[in-house]
Structure formats: structure tokens, C-alpha cells
Scaffold this motif. Structure first.
Motif: not given
Length: 701
Positions: A284-285, A324-327, A329-334, A337-339
């Protein structure tokens, strides 16, 4: 703040002391208007930073039997779905081993918006389906509890499930789809006016006023937008005021703005109705992510995080994984996890401890051993007490009961038939094509066999009639193949509505027979018979015309039932179409026109009895030709006394009964009703098998 409990039979008193004032407020539920008392609603209206604030839901009444109830149980929130050690395995036939889809997943979801996140193949949909009991629970182990008790047998009927794909009828309007759900899922004691008010309220809550009377739309007809269609799906589930609403990736196929609007509506509904919303969502956004109260993050079937959404970033920051501050959060989590999946690394390389670009560790094990998990997840699950001890495989051994429906069979049949008729009228391409085909094919046969009924020459008169009957029977049987789309086009809708308690399988089956077979196909039978019968010149008597039409009608039913049984038995349309050619070819070859039945070898002599087209051939032949007399001419060679030969043309007469006997067809009028009985018997047997196949469909979403 200290709390004292004062229990009486059927009542309770809660004392709340404020540290800043040392004053006490008493809540007496038997006398809420007392001057020294304040209601629980008054307490919950204080700001969260106020000493008087208590984050509790409406407490339960103390039992009248005087049994003890702790304060934690008294203030226990309702509609809380808890699960512990959920494990799901499937057997892979090709690899001959079990694949673990979920591995000891734990957590709890309560009132508000809850989400299950993770990369593709992480187990999001599997967990959602198990919690909602929308799949076969074979291979599932673990505990699932509703408000601290095992989920009831009718859990599917007190919860709602919105599938990823749209499952509303495209030919109906938004209002009609919601009214269909209300008419079948609400008690018949509720007046129609009340149902209308409820539907109007849901339309208003979901923001569907502008498109309420617009058709949803089909693949060939443009309708409402994708977001409005999704909200219409949600509305059909809100009719019953479900305790828990499950949604399988509701934002799939929607743009960012529409997705945000949808999740905002879900958040508002959850707050207004104290409903627990549980949805699986991929990525999600940021604005949608902030609307989530509780989150389960999965990776390869294991729990990477479960808890409050506001705490997940801090949790991973303590693990050394900083967003990061302007990332988003959903993108960061996925990405995180993938990494750190054991089977995937940077640029698709298999990671190792020597890889300087990435530090690999098992995030699932890290969460399981973390202080956060012990304090927020395990402690809460341990505090949940059940009335009955639940073993680890209680889901698989859960007693199945027949669902209780709000409406009777006849009520369900009534509304299903009305919906089917609306569908046929508004999407009239199928009906129009069959009517046009009946008219065109009828006139074509009438032109080819014009006045064949008045031709009583032998053998032309007999063979003209026999050929017409053969083409007529094969046209009806082959035309029945359109039945492949009767259940195929609505298969997903039927499975979803049946599992959610809309109607019985029998009511749906009967409604399709009434609409698609009796209404649609019977009209083509009447048109075809009116076009051909008198132009061809068949026997001009009412009783003969009645038998002619009756045989067409019973043959149509028998053909539809046979092909319907075949199409329901196979999930693939291509396989179903291929399998339907077998009975149609057998019916065509062994009907008696293309091959003499007497010349068949013994090991094939049984095939004419299973050839569906032979029975109407015998009925029509007996009905039309048993009382006729055919005449013909033959050349006879005679000889003069001197031995010279000469030709003499002589005439002869032959009865229709004799011609029928030559074709192994009985001329006895009673044989007409025997063959009609066989067609009716085939119809009942095939429809019974079709219904059994329909009820055994296993996919339950």
C-alpha cells in the motif's frame, strides 16, 4: 488508578480513582443516573492523556450464577480474532512431499483495520482464507478463537468475505445487488421498508449515491468504475452487520486515489460499527499504511512482525534496519523482507555470510525471540482463556453443521428467478441469438423439406420425413451445448454467494432451470415448431402436433441435462467442450439414419440404446407415419412366348407400419409414451447427477 470490583447478581460496580483529585467515580449499571456515578461512555470520552481514560470496550454483564469473572475478562474487547501456531501444509504430488505454506503463525486482530502484508508467495491469502474458513481445512493445524472461544460452526455466516475479483452481477444496478443480498440474508420478519432503509444507508456510507441506479457492467457493457464496483462488493457483505469483515487484496486493480478512498471508508465503518476489518494487502501507499491499526508481516509463511502499525518501524530500527525519513514504510518493509529471505538476495544472488553487501539473518526467528513479541503478542494470547480446551488440530476436527438460512427455499427461488430474468432481459444477446437461429434454421428446413409431408411416394416420402426428423433431433442436441455457459459464467458468483449463506444450492439450480431452460429454450422450441410444422406438411391434427412439440421439449430437457452434467464435472471449459462431443456424436451416428441397426456387430449392438437422438426419431416416425400409406412403382420384366422380354411398370401400396418395422421402429402408439418416458427418465437422472456435482464443488470463497 486503582480499580475495585463489587459484584452482585446481574450487576457490577467499577470504582475508578483519579490520582490528581483523589476523587472516585462509581459506575452502577443498575442505577446509571445516580449522582455519584458516571457511565462508561463518559469515561471513554476523555482524551487518551487524561488520567480518567480507559481504553476499553463496553463491558460484559457478570453472570447471574455468581461465577467469578476477572476484571480483564470483564473489559475484554469483542469481535477479537486470535490465532496461535497456525500451520498449513499442502501435498505436492509431483515432488511427493509436503510444502509448508504457513509455519506456526500467531497473532490477534481486534476492532479496527487490520492488515496482512508480505511479498508474493508469503502466505497472505492462505492465512486470510484459514481465518475466514473459506478453504478446506485439511492440512491445517492450530487454534483460531473468536472472543477467546473456538469459532462457532456458523462462523462463515456471521462474518463477511470480499474476494479479490468482483462477484456482483454486472447486469444489475448497485441498488439491486444490495437489495438481493438484503432480501436473502435478512430475516423475513424485517419489513421491506426497513430493508430499503438499510440499503440506502449502506449506499450513503459507501458513497455510492451517484451510481446507485447504474448497472455494474459486464465485460461487453461499460458500467461503474472499478472503485465503485469494489465498494458495491463490500456493501453486499455489510448487509448482515458482520462481526468480522475479511477482504482479499481489496486495492488490486485500483489506482492510488481510489485505493485510499476505499480504505478510508473501511476505517470509518470499523470505527462506527465496532467491526473488525482484516485484509490482505501487498504494497500500500504511505497514506493507506497509516490507516492500518494492526499489522501482520509474513515472509515465506513465517511471522516477521505482528503488532501495532505505529511500532513496526521502531521495532526494525532496533534490529538495525532503518527506514529513511521520506520512504514509504510499506516499500521499506517489503524490500527488507525480500532482501533477507534465505532464497533471495541482492540482484537475485543467493546470499551468504561472506557477502559484504547484505547481512543475512532469519527475521522470523528474530521476531519470535524478541522482547516485543514476548510482551505484546505472547502475553496477550496467554491471557485469552477459553471455555473448552482447544487442541492443535481443532480446525480440522471442527464439527460441520448445515448452514441455517434466513429465508426459505421458495423465497430464495423467487429472488434468484427474478435476478435471472433481469439478467436475460438486460443481456439479451444470448436470447436474441437463439430466437434468430430458431427462425432462420426453421425456415431453412421448411424450404428444404417443403411439402415433404404430402409426398407419399415410396421410398421418397418416408426418407424425406425421416431425414427431417434426424436433422431436427441433432439440431436440438447440438444446440443444447450453449448450456456450457449457464453455470460457467456465474461459477465464481455462485460459489461465493453459497458459502456466504445467500441461498441453497438447490434453489440456485432450480432457478437456472426455470430461467435458462424453461423460459429461454422453450421459447425457441415453440418458434421452431410453428415455423416448420405446417410448411413441411406434417399430419394436420392437434394431437399429432402436440406430440411433435412435446417430443421436442423433452429432447431439449434431456440434452440440456446430459451436457449440463458433463460441464459441471470439469473445471476446464475446453475439457467440458471436448467431452460433450462424445454423447452428441453417438446420438448422431446411431440414430438409425446413417447406419442400419441390424448390421451392427454384437459388441456394438448396445450403442443405439444410449444414443439420445434415436428415441425422438422413433417418436416422431410413429406419430407421423404409422397411419400413412405409401405408394410406389416398380418395373417388372415379362417375356413373350418367343422369349422376348419386355418391361411393365406396376404400382404397389405399402403401409407406414410396414416401413417402420423395416427400420426396427414400433408402430404401436403406446411406444410413443414409452420412449417419452425414457427421455424424461434420462432428464431426471442427469439433472440429479448435475445437482450432486454442483453441491460437491469444493472452492468455498
Amino acid at each position: 488508578m486503582s480499580v475495585e470490583e463489587n459484584q452482585t447478581a446481574g450487576s457490577y460496580v467499577i470504582e475508578v480513582e483519579h490520582d490528581d483529585t483523589n476523587a472516585s467515580d462509581s459506575i452502577d449499571r443498575d442505577n446509571p443516573s445516580s449522582s455519584n456515578s458516571s457511565t462508561l461512555d463518559d469515561i471513554t470520552q476523555h482524551p487518551k492523556d487524561s488520567p480518567a481514560y480507559m481504553e476499553v470496550s463496553k463491558p460484559r454483564k457478570i453472570p447471574d450464577d455468581g461465577s467469578e469473572m476477572s476484571y480483564s475478562e470483564l473489559l475484554k474487547p469483542s469481535n477479537e480474532l486470535s490465532f496461535r501456531d497456525l500451520t498449513y501444509k499442502v501435498w505436492l504430488k509431483d515432488e511427493k512431499k509436503f510444502k509448508v505454506i504457513l509455519d506456526k503463525v500467531c497473532g490477534h486482530f481486534s476492532q479496527g483495520v487490520n492488515a496482512i502484508m508480505g511479498p508474493s508467495g508469503g502466505g497472505k491469502t492462505s492465512l486470510l482464507d484459514i481465518l475466514s474458513e473459506r478453504i478446506n481445512l485439511v492440512g491445517v493445524e492450530g487454534e483460531v478463537m473468536l472472543d477467546g472461544e473456538p469459532t462457532p460452526p456458523n462462523f462463515q455466516l456471521i462474518s463477511g468475505y470480499v474476494v479479490q475479483d468482483d462477484v456482483v452481477m454486472g447486469t444489475l444496478t448497485v441498488r439491486e445487488n444490495l437489495m438481493f443480498s438484503a432480501n436473502l440474508r435478512l430475516s423475513p420478519n424485517i419489513t421491506q421498508e426497513t430493508k430499503n432503509q438499510k440499503v440506502n444507508r449502506i449506499i450513503s456510507q459507501l458513497g455510492l449515491q451517484a451510481c446507485a441506479d447504474s448497472q455494474v457492467g459486464t465485460q461487453l457493457r461499460r458500467g461503474i468504475s472499478g472503485g465503485e464496483r469494489k465498494r458495491c462488493n463490500v456493501g453486499t457483505e455489510l448487509i448482515t452487520n458482520p462481526k468480522i469483515l475479511f477482504l482479499d487484496e481489496p486495492t488490486t486493480g485500483l489506482d492510488a486515489s481510489t485505493s485510499f478512498t476505499l480504505t478510508s471508508l473501511l476505517d470509518d465503518l470499523a470505527q462506527e460499527t465496532n467491526m473488525t476489518v482484516i485484509m490482505s494487502i501487498h504494497q500500500p501507499r504511505a497514506s493507506i499504511f497509516k490507516q492500518i491499526q494492526r499489522l501482520t508481516l509474513l515472509s515465506q509463511g513465517k511471522t516477521v512482525f505482528h503488532g501495532e502499525q505505529t511500532e513496526i518501524i521502531d521495532y526494525f530500527a532496533r534490529q538495525g534496519l532503518v527506514c529513511e525519513e521520506f520512504d514509504n514504510p510499506a516499500d521499506f518493509l517489503l524490500d527488507m523482507v525480500l532482501l533477507h529471505q534465505p532464497a533471495l538476495g541482492v540482484e537475485g544472488r543467493i546470499p551468504s555470510e561472506d557477502d559484504p553487501q547484505v547481512q543475512i539473518w532469519d527475521l522470523a526467528d528474530a521476531f519470535k525471540e524478541s522482547e516485543y513479541n514476548q510482551r505484546h503478542v505472547e502475553s496477550l494470547l496467554d491471557s485469552i482463556k477459553t471455555k473448552d480446551k482447544i487442541n492443535k488440530d481443532h480446525l480440522r476436527t471442527k464439527k460441520k453443521i448445515r448452514p441455517t438460512y434466513q429465508t426459505s427455499f421458495w423465497t430464495q427461488l423467487h429472488y434468484l428467478t427474478l435476478r435471472g430474468l433481469r439478467n436475460v432481459v438486460r443481456d439479451s444477446s444470448a436470447l436474441n441469438s437463439q430466437i434468430i437461429f430458431a427462425i432462420c434454421f426453421g425456415f431453412l428446413m421448411a424450404l428444404i423439406y417443403a411439402n415433404a409431408g404430402s409426398n407419399q411416394r415410396d421410398p421418397d416420402g418416408f426418407m424425406d420425413r425421416y431425414g427431417f426428423f434426424m436433422f431436427l433431433s441433432q439440431n436440438i442436441i447440438f444446440g443444447s451445448q450453449s448450456v456450457l455457459e449457464i453455470f460457467r459464467s456465474e461459477r465464481v458468483v455462485f460459489l461465493h454467494e453459497r458459502s456466504n449463506g445467500f441461498y441453497r444450492s438447490s434453489a440456485y439450480f432450480m432457478s437456472k432451470l426455470v430461467v435458462e431452460v424453461i423460459f429461454v429454450r422453450s421459447s425457441t422450441i415453440v418458434i421452431y415448431s410453428l415455423v416448420t410444422y405446417w410448411i413441411i406438411g406434417l399430419v394436420n391434427r392437434p394431437e399429432n402436433f402436440f406430440i411433435f412439440v412435446l417430443c421436442m421439449w423433452t429432447l431439449m430437457f434431456a440434452g440440456v441435462s446430459l451436457l449440463l452434467c458433463v460441464t459441471i464435472s470439469f473445471n476446464s471449459v475446453q475439457v467440458a467442450q471436448l467431452m460433450t462431443t462424445i454423447p452428441t456424436l453417438v446420438s448422431s451416428i446411431f440414430s438409425g439414419l446413417f447406419i442400419n441397426i441390424d448390421t451392427l456387430p454384437p459388441y456394438l449392438s448396445w450403442l443405439p440404446y444410449v444414443a439420445l437422438g434415436r428415441y425422438p426419431m422413433m417418436i416422431w416416425s410413429t406419430n407421423e407415419m404409422a397411419d400413412l400409406t405409401f405408394f410406389g412403382t416398380q418395373n417388372e420384366t415379362l417375356y413373350y412366348p418367343n422369349g422376348t422380354s419386355y418391361w411393365v411398370v406396376s404400382t404397389y401400396n405399402i403401409t407406414g407400419r410396414t416401413k417402420l418395422q423395416e427400420q426396427n421402429i414400433s408402430a404401436d402408439p403406446s411406444s410413443i409414451w414409452i420412449n417419452e418416458g425414457i427421455l424424461i427418465g434420462v432428464t431426471f437422472v442427469m439433472f440429479a447427477l448435475s445437482f450432486i456435482q454442483l453441491t460437491l464443488l469444493k472452492k468455498r470463497k
